[in-house]
Design a protein around this motif. Structure first.
Motif, PDB file in Angstrom:
ATOM      1  N   ALA A 111      15.523  14.890   0.836  1.00 26.57           N
ATOM      2  CA  ALA A 111      15.038  14.670  -0.524  1.00 26.57           C
ATOM      3  C   ALA A 111      13.722  15.434  -0.711  1.00 26.57           C
ATOM      4  O   ALA A 111      12.995  15.695   0.256  1.00 26.57           O
ATOM      5  CB  ALA A 111      14.812  13.192  -0.809  1.00 26.57           C
ATOM      6  N   VAL A 112      13.465  15.798  -1.963  1.00 26.60           N
ATOM      7  CA  VAL A 112      12.159  16.357  -2.303  1.00 26.60           C
ATOM      8  C   VAL A 112      11.224  15.180  -2.565  1.00 26.60           C
ATOM      9  O   VAL A 112      11.587  14.247  -3.282  1.00 26.60           O
ATOM     10  CB  VAL A 112      12.237  17.221  -3.575  1.00 26.60           C
ATOM     11  N   VAL A 113      10.041  15.199  -1.980  1.00 27.33           N
ATOM     12  CA  VAL A 113       9.041  14.197  -2.348  1.00 27.33           C
ATOM     13  C   VAL A 113       7.867  14.914  -3.004  1.00 27.33           C
ATOM     14  O   VAL A 113       7.718  16.133  -2.872  1.00 27.33           O
ATOM     15  CB  VAL A 113       8.542  13.372  -1.134  1.00 27.33           C
ATOM     16  N   ARG A 114       7.080  14.154  -3.753  1.00 28.38           N
ATOM     17  CA  ARG A 114       5.872  14.739  -4.330  1.00 28.38           C
ATOM     18  C   ARG A 114       4.653  14.108  -3.683  1.00 28.38           C
ATOM     19  O   ARG A 114       4.515  12.883  -3.665  1.00 28.38           O
ATOM     20  CB  ARG A 114       5.821  14.526  -5.837  1.00 28.38           C
ATOM     21  N   LEU A 115       3.790  14.954  -3.141  1.00 25.84           N
ATOM     22  CA  LEU A 115       2.525  14.487  -2.576  1.00 25.84           C
ATOM     23  C   LEU A 115       1.399  15.062  -3.405  1.00 25.84           C
ATOM     24  O   LEU A 115       1.355  16.276  -3.652  1.00 25.84           O
ATOM     25  CB  LEU A 115       2.376  14.979  -1.132  1.00 25.84           C
ATOM     26  N   ILE A 116       0.491  14.211  -3.827  1.00 24.43           N
ATOM     27  CA  ILE A 116      -0.650  14.700  -4.608  1.00 24.43           C
ATOM     28  C   ILE A 116      -1.952  14.301  -3.922  1.00 24.43           C
ATOM     29  O   ILE A 116      -2.096  13.160  -3.474  1.00 24.43           O
ATOM     30  CB  ILE A 116      -0.610  14.147  -6.047  1.00 24.43           C
ATOM     31  N   THR A 117      -2.824  15.269  -3.845  1.00 26.59           N
ATOM     32  CA  THR A 117      -4.165  14.981  -3.337  1.00 26.59           C
ATOM     33  C   THR A 117      -5.146  15.046  -4.504  1.00 26.59           C
ATOM     34  O   THR A 117      -4.811  15.539  -5.583  1.00 26.59           O
ATOM     35  CB  THR A 117      -4.592  16.014  -2.282  1.00 26.59           C
ATOM     36  N   SER A 118      -6.340  14.554  -4.273  1.00 31.28           N
ATOM     37  CA  SER A 118      -7.320  14.555  -5.368  1.00 31.28           C
ATOM     38  C   SER A 118      -8.724  14.732  -4.827  1.00 31.28           C
ATOM     39  O   SER A 118      -8.937  14.821  -3.611  1.00 31.28           O
ATOM     40  CB  SER A 118      -7.223  13.247  -6.147  1.00 31.28           C
ATOM     41  N   TRP A 119      -9.669  14.744  -5.740  1.00 34.24           N
ATOM     42  CA  TRP A 119     -11.090  14.792  -5.393  1.00 34.24           C
ATOM     43  C   TRP A 119     -11.456  13.649  -4.443  1.00 34.24           C
ATOM     44  O   TRP A 119     -12.415  13.763  -3.683  1.00 34.24           O
ATOM     45  CB  TRP A 119     -11.932  14.696  -6.663  1.00 34.24           C
ATOM     46  N   ALA A 120     -10.652  12.548  -4.478  1.00 36.97           N
ATOM     47  CA  ALA A 120     -11.020  11.355  -3.708  1.00 36.97           C
ATOM     48  C   ALA A 120     -10.230  11.224  -2.410  1.00 36.97           C
ATOM     49  O   ALA A 120     -10.491  10.317  -1.625  1.00 36.97           O
ATOM     50  CB  ALA A 120     -10.799  10.113  -4.565  1.00 36.97           C
ATOM     51  N   THR A 121      -9.297  12.111  -2.198  1.00 33.54           N
ATOM     52  CA  THR A 121      -8.483  12.020  -0.988  1.00 33.54           C
ATOM     53  C   THR A 121      -9.365  12.195   0.244  1.00 33.54           C
ATOM     54  O   THR A 121     -10.159  13.134   0.326  1.00 33.54           O
ATOM     55  CB  THR A 121      -7.390  13.111  -0.999  1.00 33.54           C
ATOM     56  N   THR A 122      -9.173  11.311   1.202  1.00 32.51           N
ATOM     57  CA  THR A 122     -10.041  11.377   2.379  1.00 32.51           C
ATOM     58  C   THR A 122      -9.374  12.187   3.491  1.00 32.51           C
ATOM     59  O   THR A 122      -8.158  12.219   3.636  1.00 32.51           O
ATOM     60  CB  THR A 122     -10.342   9.973   2.923  1.00 32.51           C
ATOM     61  N   GLN A 123     -10.243  12.790   4.257  1.00 25.66           N
ATOM     62  CA  GLN A 123      -9.831  13.495   5.465  1.00 25.66           C
ATOM     63  C   GLN A 123      -9.019  12.555   6.368  1.00 25.66           C
ATOM     64  O   GLN A 123      -8.000  12.949   6.940  1.00 25.66           O
ATOM     65  CB  GLN A 123     -11.123  13.940   6.185  1.00 25.66           C
ATOM     66  N   GLU A 124      -9.456  11.323   6.467  1.00 28.02           N
ATOM     67  CA  GLU A 124      -8.795  10.363   7.351  1.00 28.02           C
ATOM     68  C   GLU A 124      -7.355  10.125   6.917  1.00 28.02           C
ATOM     69  O   GLU A 124      -6.435  10.088   7.749  1.00 28.02           O
ATOM     70  CB  GLU A 124      -9.535   9.011   7.334  1.00 28.02           C
ATOM     71  N   ALA A 125      -7.169   9.962   5.637  1.00 27.33           N
ATOM     72  CA  ALA A 125      -5.816   9.695   5.146  1.00 27.33           C
ATOM     73  C   ALA A 125      -4.906  10.872   5.460  1.00 27.33           C
ATOM     74  O   ALA A 125      -3.750  10.707   5.887  1.00 27.33           O
ATOM     75  CB  ALA A 125      -5.841   9.423   3.653  1.00 27.33           C
ATOM     76  N   VAL A 126      -5.447  12.065   5.259  1.00 27.07           N
ATOM     77  CA  VAL A 126      -4.645  13.259   5.553  1.00 27.07           C
ATOM     78  C   VAL A 126      -4.329  13.330   7.040  1.00 27.07           C
ATOM     79  O   VAL A 126      -3.188  13.605   7.446  1.00 27.07           O
ATOM     80  CB  VAL A 126      -5.374  14.527   5.055  1.00 27.07           C
TER      81      VAL A 126
END
Lengths: 344, 344, 344, 344
Positions: B316-331
């Motif tokens: 399946a295709v998924v959509r991942l969005i990052t933002s100004w608030a996305t943390t290094q840790e989460a990535v």
């Protein structure tokens, strides 16, 4: 220079900012599905005593008026409003732009009556050559500062039900109405007597925000679609949810409105004591004193306010508005200038 | 549970809140006449190199799209959009609700070309039986994460000018486009090549706010009326003014977007390294990897994101969005789960 | 039972049917490009003394009003009308349904004045919170049977030009106005003093048909598109073209209207001779006599007409309309019944 | 020069003119309350086998489409149409101008299927970010001359009912569909399988006129208001009533359509005999032969028709339309020119 021009000159109540700061980096769902919005809806359902109400949060009064009215009316239907009603007088034809006629009714009080509605219905009876009046729009407090009593609202409620019409209350200044000294309505009364109303916060302590409450939940069946279609669905619905959460905790909303009214009452009393009269009978945070042009000039050195209407060569009506943020000091200063004025 | 569902899950950049707190009780004019809004406009006029631009601040993308387009078009005119364009695919018929057809154009890239526009003009030539295409709507970055190059935008600009059409850029994610690794456009380039565009902040650090810039200032002649009529004029315009003032001081807007992109690039690299491919060629903060359903299940234990499209029984295709608030840790965590996944 | 209810109770003048029969099987272009329509436009351009006028043929008054007004106005603009104006009172909110406010002006004569327009402009000055009045709508003859004099129309024309407004005349009963005994306007005068008007034939001898004449041809730039978009473009435009060709050959249009007026004058004289008065001062084919209810009952045995308004327990206003088809015999009969009535 | 450009080049069937002449001076009620209209409705209720149907008479196809669709849909709802559908391709955005999106579906036949509708519903499921498909619009015969079989229409009918959608048939050329050689539907079948449809007469023998039949009468609850509001209510409704009265007496409507089809079949046979093929599979009065440009030039000396689409440097699709008025002689002449053409 202190402004009595409107009730949206400052930001918001500090508690709201505190909460925004506190919750800022919490991840939440978008489009009003966040936990703050859900909590705010819960509080409003409790405080309106309407467990089944459908509730939505919007950004401002014109947006709310046009969305509620256009989502309720069919193509051929119209809304009745006092000629002074905000939708008729001050919203750049926003309702007409959605395709619906606003039928104006002349009043001296800014308030509609069952008799006026029934007369309007009669005037619009030559189907299909005229529109069908279907919504009755009232403001509480009205655009001239007056408020509806419980019996007046009951009368309108019965009239609308009898004629298959919907009663919609614009509550941009509902807090000021419900905390006025001569008010006998509760929030739950309002909720039970109208089909849909909104609780305005933009003019009572919020950065922006109006809570639309559909007492008659069937009218809200497709409101979500309409919200999105008209560009009123905020991605970060949390912004308004948090504000209503704060305002409806510990009655902050009513405390703020009562403060605005009390500031107005001091002005009103001082103006009355000087022997000046008022246009209209406001008991809320908007005053329309009739003042000598010379006094107006003097006041304008220190205060900002609207000259509402010229009366004659010597007198004009001005509009003074107080708010949740109006300071005691500003009011005292205004009264001092007023009292110092010697008309001779 | 960490969300990569969208770029509006958090509040706003802390500097904005600080400034809101700092300025909260200053009295300001309403309806966008406040000093913060004026200052924000000044900054944008400088940074777009358009001293004569007309600038307005709105609350969200759908609202901005419908207002710009409906205020520019005459009754019989229409707007051309990629079939994936937000106005065609995701706004509940908002443009049509203002009375105008959106003409969809099939693309593989989410981007329009001069050739496609010219073909559309030919198809709509049987006056008066068809609408007149008058606005070309493009998004940068597009809904699939791609961006326009300078030469592509120049080509569109010339094409529109040649045909008496207006070029309108939806910049809900303009920051992400202009800081993409393969971008060669500046903010001033964009401003000089389109008739009107907007700089989206809701998805890049603000609580809400889109700045509409009319490079072609004559198109804005009556925009103020339209704003009010559609319920988009905020009483406390300061709320958005302050945010743009902050975002366009010290390039904060671009710093935030660049952060979002860089977070996306790490995800993209890790996903690519695992041998997975992507739907579309995004170089911004939206990624559309094609992943095994089993991996998706594993990721869903810790991360929230949209399954965009089913490909077959295994992918399946998924959509991942990052933002100004996305943390290094989460990535890092996401990449760790990804790398730990053994497809056998 | 003879009807004085309206001026569209019969078919059309026999000459029109003759011509329809004569030309029936000729092949012609569709959509108003036929030779009859072209010929009718030529006749109208000559007789209005407007060689450059843009002319279109429509099917009825409401359709014409909504098309002209909605094609001229921008989103935020509005039209001023007498409160008795057909667009305000009798068209099911047709103008509002196109998105525009109709601003009503109270009059005693059904006619607008420059003073009233200027006062309205002042009331709508708080940009952008109010609509911009841009079109002045007048009817000639008015809905109450009165007509504009040349000096009155000149005054309105100057006023509109001075304020950058467009003057639009609803001529559903233009023939009756221009052949009224107290008229001093010619068709060419009208054409030179307004921006756009229409010549109504549905109520003066045609099966259907209104000819819109844009004296100010730039206002018609996209009228063809609007016509089609609103469903007003007839495939067989010849049907209306032929009718106007006939009506504007040998002044048939004016002969028919003069006949209608003369029939009305006989009724008016007889009613006046009996000592009854009239609501309004009609000099055209609509009369509003105030009659005893007992007389009304007697008349209703043989004649059909509207009871317009109850006055008191003994009197009511009725509306009597004559037309191109009203017979001398019917009028004589009516007068005979009237004269035979003994009120005691 | 003989025209095969369209089926509205002549006036109307002579019987209609006879009846117009005969009834011309009878006084009748206005606005469709005349005795002819009532009689026409009675005939249609009988012949559709729908005693409870609500029926209205309108002036043309675009007007009918926009009125039916806009009176049925709520703000957020949309209509599905084949990409070739008249409302999508040829009506100047008339549906969008009423505020509703038209969702196009690609087809090779001009016909919709249940499968296509179900796929569209799936694509529009992300409430509230997309419109709600609510009406399915089909044309019979289609814009390419094809027709629906009974089983195809039954399938659509079931699909719409299952999904709570309304099925609306544009019958601008319904007569031609129901008299096509491969048709197996009756008028009563159509009436029982759709929610609303119209019987087009403008293209089949009338001067103007479409009869809208609401099989699902509840959908017509406020249609009268909508008619008036959109300017579609004729003062002299008798004009269309008389025509339908004539057309539905002694099956004149079907006789005329069958004639048009038979004229088309002769052309089709002759063209096929010459070895030319057709774009699309028309069995009604519109043909789309693919002809050599040289032959087209020769035919254009004597005949008028549209060049529909260029195929390559030697071939083009042309459109030939026959009608109730097409003469045997014209067809013979066309065939003669065709047969005389020697491509070498």
């Amino acid at each position: 220079m202190y402004s009595f021009k409107n009730d949206y000159a400052e930001g918001c109540h500090p508690k709201i900012l505190e909460r925004l700061v506190q919750t800022n980096l919490t991840q939440e769902h978008g489009y009003g599905e966040d936990s703050f919005t859900l909590q705010a809806k819960k509080l409003l359902r409790e405080q309106t005593n309407l467990p089944q109400a459908e509730i939505y949060f919007l950004s401002g009064g014109t947006q709310t008026n046009l969305l509620v009215i256009s989502s309720i009316l069919l193509n051929h239907q119209a809304v009745i409003s006092a000629q002074t009603g905000h939708i008729y007088a001050n919203e750049t034809g926003a309702i007409e732009a959605t395709g619906h006629k606003v039928i104006p009714v002349q009043t001296t009080t800014g308030k509609l009556t069952a008799a006026a509605i029934e007369q309007t219905i009669k005037q619009f009876s030559l189907r299909p050559h005229v529109v069908e009046p279907k919504v009755v729009y009232i403001s509480n407090s009205t655009e001239t500062g007056s408020i509806y009593t419980k019996s007046e609202l009951e009368e309108l409620s019965v009239c609308c039900r009898d004629h298959g019409m919907y009663l919609f209350m614009d509550g941009a200044r509902l807090g000021h109405a419900l905390t006025a000294e001569n008010n006998d309505l509760t929030l739950a009364d309002v909720a039970s007597l109208v089909d849909v109303f909104y609780i305005g916060a933009t003019k009572n302590g919020a950065l922006l925000g109006e809570a639309v409450v559909f007492s008659n939940a069937t009218l809200a069946e497709y409101f979500d679609y309409n919200l999105k279609q008209k560009g009123a669905l905020l991605a970060k619905g949390r912004l308004i949810g948090i504000q209503f959460m704060e305002l409806f905790t510990d009655s902050l909303y009513f405390t703020l409105a009562a403060h605005a009214n009390s500031m107005a009452y001091r002005l009103k009393e001082a103006i009355g004591n000087k022997g000046y009269s008022f246009a209209g009978d406001s008991t809320t945070n908007q005053l329309f004193p009739i003042l000598p042009l010379k006094l107006i000039s003097v006041l304008q050195r220190d205060f900002d306010f609207y000259i509402w209407q010229e009366v004659d060569e010597e007198l004009a009506v001005v509009r003074l508005i107080t708010s949740w943020a109006t300071t005691q000091e500003a009011v005292n200063q205004f009264v001092a200038v007023l009292n110092a004025f010697d008309s001779i």
